[in-house]
Write a protein that holds these residues in place. Structure first.
Motif, short mmCIF file in Angstrom:
data_model
loop_
_atom_site.label_atom_id
_atom_site.label_comp_id
_atom_site.label_asym_id
_atom_site.label_seq_id
_atom_site.Cartn_x
_atom_site.Cartn_y
_atom_site.Cartn_z
N ASN A 1 0.81 -1.21 0.00
CA ASN A 1 0.00 0.00 0.00
C ASN A 1 0.85 1.27 0.00
O ASN A 1 0.33 2.36 -0.23
N VAL A 2 2.14 1.12 0.26
CA VAL A 2 3.05 2.27 0.23
C VAL A 2 3.53 2.54 -1.20
O VAL A 2 3.96 3.65 -1.52
N SER A 3 3.46 1.54 -2.07
CA SER A 3 4.06 1.66 -3.41
C SER A 3 3.51 2.81 -4.24
O SER A 3 4.26 3.40 -5.03
N PRO A 4 2.23 3.20 -4.13
CA PRO A 4 1.76 4.33 -4.94
C PRO A 4 2.38 5.68 -4.55
O PRO A 4 2.34 6.62 -5.35
N VAL A 5 2.92 5.79 -3.34
CA VAL A 5 3.44 7.09 -2.88
C VAL A 5 4.95 7.10 -2.66
O VAL A 5 5.53 8.17 -2.50
N LEU A 6 5.57 5.94 -2.63
CA LEU A 6 7.01 5.86 -2.42
C LEU A 6 7.70 5.65 -3.77
O LEU A 6 7.53 4.62 -4.42
N ALA B 1 -0.56 -0.48 -9.23
CA ALA B 1 -0.08 -0.22 -7.87
C ALA B 1 1.21 0.59 -7.85
O ALA B 1 1.78 0.82 -6.80
N SER B 2 1.66 1.06 -9.01
CA SER B 2 2.97 1.70 -9.11
C SER B 2 2.91 3.19 -8.78
O SER B 2 1.87 3.85 -8.87
N PHE B 3 4.08 3.70 -8.44
CA PHE B 3 4.22 5.14 -8.21
C PHE B 3 3.94 5.92 -9.49
O PHE B 3 3.27 6.96 -9.45
N ALA B 4 4.46 5.47 -10.62
CA ALA B 4 4.31 6.20 -11.88
C ALA B 4 2.85 6.42 -12.21
O ALA B 4 2.43 7.53 -12.56
N PHE B 5 2.05 5.36 -12.13
CA PHE B 5 0.63 5.48 -12.44
C PHE B 5 -0.07 6.44 -11.49
O PHE B 5 -0.78 7.35 -11.91
#
Length: 365
Positions: free
Chosen positions: A28-33, A297-301
């Protein structure tokens, strides 16, 4: 005594469950880290569907044997609810039609040959053209397009004549091209293109925007193709290999694959930041389409999406796999729109003409 033995037998299974609960919560941290700050987070985002599936199976198992342990995975999945919806939508009828609706198609056409060996494959090229023409989209975003001027093949003009779109913006992938073919990104439009800007990093494009006058109102359309992981045949062998023994060759393949994920997920993060900054200063409603080469679930998206609406979440259904290659199914192609734009329909089309499936939406500006 029997109850104690039963608990001991379940303990290894419970510890595995704990592990996957922790993995799910960490994901759940992956979208912002950002991966350029902590690159292993990119692995969590890639593994998210698998991690959720394992937690769901644990939930079903504990439910079947009437154990309170089911609440561990259940709570983790509830906390991951938004990310799950980025991957999976369950709905029935979703199609709407309205007068004056606009259709937009995005398609990574893989060099118009469906292979990197037989460039300029006429059969595939014509099949792609025929298929896209049948969709009758008002606006078309192509990634990995190619032209072959040294062979007398001018695919940009050929496609424009067949599709009948009055306006086109084309720009090369490489600022300095030394090949006999030209790699391009394209936007075809039935509406006037009044302005544009292309984006390059290290001499290679990763997207553009075009300002399109749609019935008297300007919209800024981003056509994106973020950096890929540059997997080759050796990398794909890891996913298809049946032998699970970790020999030296396989170990080296895995290390190289991880190095690629580290390098290119970090590069996508930089590209995503640039695109987000351009979106924020846009004086017009924004539409983003293209191949982000990264999962939901990626940061880029998530960094690019921010307050935009995801067409899949608005009107999609099922898992929405857009990848047609040698890796597990995943969504890496997207259409995002300004919150004021109404999404009427979203579809993943499945012609076997590329290593990507095209996506198409109908929307009301």
């Amino acid at each position: 005594m029997t109850n104690t033995k039963g608990k001991r037998r379940l303990r290894p299974l419970l510890w595995i469950n704990y592990l996957f609960v922790i993995l799910l919560l960490l994901t759940n941290v992956s979208p912002v880290l950002s991966p350029d700050l902590f690159w292993p987070i990119a692995l969590f985002s890639l593994a998210f569907p698998f991690i959720v599936l394992i937690n769901f199976l644990f939930f079903i198992y504990w439910l079947a044997v009437f154990k309170r342990y089911l609440f561990y995975s259940l709570l983790a999945m509830i906390l991951s609810y938004s990310l799950i919806l980025d991957h999976l939508q369950i709905r029935t009828s979703v199609t709407q039609t309205e007068e004056n609706q606009i259709s937009l198609l995005s398609f990574n056409v893989h060099n118009l040959s469906n292979t990197n060996i037989n460039r300029g494959d006429k059969v595939i090229r014509n099949s792609i053209l025929q298929f896209v023409d049948e969709q009758n989209a008002d606006i078309i975003c192509f990634q990995e397009f190619q032209s072959y001027p040294t062979r007398g093949v001018h695919t940009v003009n050929d496609f424009q004549k067949k599709l009948g779109h009055a306006y086109v913006h084309q720009f090369p992938y490489l600022q300095k091209n030394t090949h006999e073919f030209v790699d391009l990104m394209l936007v075809y439009s039935r509406f006037p293109i009044v302005d544009f800007q292309d984006f390059y990093m290290d001499g290679k494009t990763y997207g553009c925007y075009v300002d399109i006058d749609i019935e008297g109102k300007i919209h800024r359309l981003f056509n994106l193709h973020l950096e890929s992981n540059h997997f080759d045949r050796n990398d794909y062998e890891i996913f298809s290999e049946k032998d699970v023994n970790l020999n030296e060759k396989k170990r080296n393949q895995i290390l190289l694959l991880l190095q690629k994920i580290k390098k290119y997920s970090s590069k996508r993060a930089l590209q995503a930041r640039k695109i987000r900054s351009e979106i924020e200063i846009s004086p017009y409603p924004v539409i983003v389409a293209g191949d982000l080469n990264d999962v939901p679930a990626s940061f880029a998206f998530h960094h690019i999406k921010s307050n935009l609406k995801d067409a899949f979440r608005e009107k999609g259904k099922g898992y929405s796999n857009t990848y047609n290659g040698n890796l597990p199914p995943m969504r890496i192609d997207y259409i995002l729109v300004d919150p004021k734009i109404a999404i009427l329909d979203y579809q993943v089309l499945e012609p076997d003409l590329s290593d990507h499936f095209p996506i198409i939406i109908n929307f009301k500006p």
